[in-house]
Design an enzyme around this catalytic site. Structure first.
Site, PDB file in Angstrom:
ATOM      1  N   ASP A 228      62.868  28.654 -26.531  1.00 55.75           N
ATOM      2  CA  ASP A 228      62.260  28.572 -25.212  1.00 55.75           C
ATOM      3  C   ASP A 228      61.480  29.879 -24.996  1.00 55.75           C
ATOM      4  O   ASP A 228      61.639  30.841 -25.769  1.00 55.75           O
ATOM      5  CB  ASP A 228      63.359  28.397 -24.162  1.00 55.75           C
ATOM      6  CG  ASP A 228      62.832  28.426 -22.751  1.00 55.75           C
ATOM      7  OD1 ASP A 228      61.877  27.666 -22.456  1.00 55.75           O
ATOM      8  OD2 ASP A 228      63.347  29.203 -21.928  1.00 55.75           O
TER       9      ASP A 228
ATOM     10  N   ASP B 207      60.190  31.388 -21.310  1.00 61.74           N
ATOM     11  CA  ASP B 207      60.600  32.097 -20.090  1.00 61.74           C
ATOM     12  C   ASP B 207      62.105  32.285 -20.056  1.00 61.74           C
ATOM     13  O   ASP B 207      62.878  31.327 -20.198  1.00 61.74           O
ATOM     14  CB  ASP B 207      60.162  31.314 -18.846  1.00 61.74           C
ATOM     15  CG  ASP B 207      58.702  31.518 -18.505  1.00 61.74           C
ATOM     16  OD1 ASP B 207      58.334  32.656 -18.180  1.00 61.74           O
ATOM     17  OD2 ASP B 207      57.932  30.545 -18.572  1.00 61.74           O
TER      18      ASP B 207
END
Length: 236
Positions: free
Chosen positions: A24, A26
């Site tokens: 991922d 953020d």
């Protein structure tokens, strides 16, 4: 130190072909969640939705803008929802400019993966402009064989499709790979795709992350136990 369940992460991974690391962006590569929280409050606050950290992590973190618009802007037309949430993303990009710092140990881990020939993919629900800004700001765009954007697919996280697409792009099997996530929806997505997932504790606790399906959690990428587990799993 890394906190783990009784499951032995990577126990059989070194026997499999098609290994990959999937990240991922953020809250995982960089701790940008406080800036997202500020941007959401700036844009949605005047519309009656104010978030503290707990509510942000429960109701916003890791979700696509489409699902956020459906939940918090149900009376707006689709184009108006997109406009409002586009404003939020512009506020975020303004806030984050010049403030992008990698989580501790990230660069060393990417070097290890590159040296071992392990392909990597970024898998995110963030808009492409945000994803590209963050990866460019960290100077790591070239490290990733694919950037998968949830909003560009029929289903974003927590559906497994984004991670299934990530695996497809890098030619890896789920069981032989490892994913890194910081949100409930992201962990659910990666775990549903069959990928052993390590939760990164930038916003959520170990209990929250493993409750969502992570097999382990760590505070950052320089955790020595995490690195030892990855060395065994990836055979570098």
């Amino acid at each position: 130190m890394i906190e783990a369940l009784d499951k032995n992460l990577g126990k059989d991974l070194s026997k499999d072909l098609g290994k990959a690391l999937l990240f991922d962006i953020d809250g995982t590569l960089a701790n940008t969640d406080p800036l997202h929280l500020k941007a959401f409050n700036q844009v949605l606050g005047p519309r009656g939705h104010v978030f503290d950290h707990a509510r942000f992590s429960r109701e916003l973190q890791g979700f696509s803008n489409v699902s956020i618009g459906e939940r918090f802007l149900p009376d707006e037309a689709l184009d108006k929802r997109a406009e409002i949430l586009g404003e939020k993303e512009q506020v975020f990009r303004t806030l984050v400019a010049g403030q992008i710092e990698p989580l501790p140990g990230l660069m060393a881990l990417l070097d290890l993966a590159d040296g071992a020939g392990i392909p990597m993919a970024a898998v995110t629900n963030a808009p492409r402009l945000n994803a590209e800004l963050l990866l460019s700001g960290l100077g790591i765009t070239h490290r990733f064989k694919a950037i998968v954007i949830g909003d560009e697919l029929p289903h974003g996280k927590p559906h497994p499709l984004p991670y299934q697409e990530g695996l497809r792009f890098v030619g890896a099997s789920a069981a032989a790979s490892v994913a890194f996530e910081d949100s409930r929806s992201g962990v659910q997505s990666a775990a549903a795709a069959g990928i052993p997932t390590i939760g990164i504790r930038t916003s959520l606790s170990h209990a929250d992350l493993v409750g969502s399906g992570a097999v382990a959690s760590a505070s950052a990428f320089d955790d020595p136990d995490l690195l030892a587990r990855l060395a065994a799993a990836m055979a570098w």
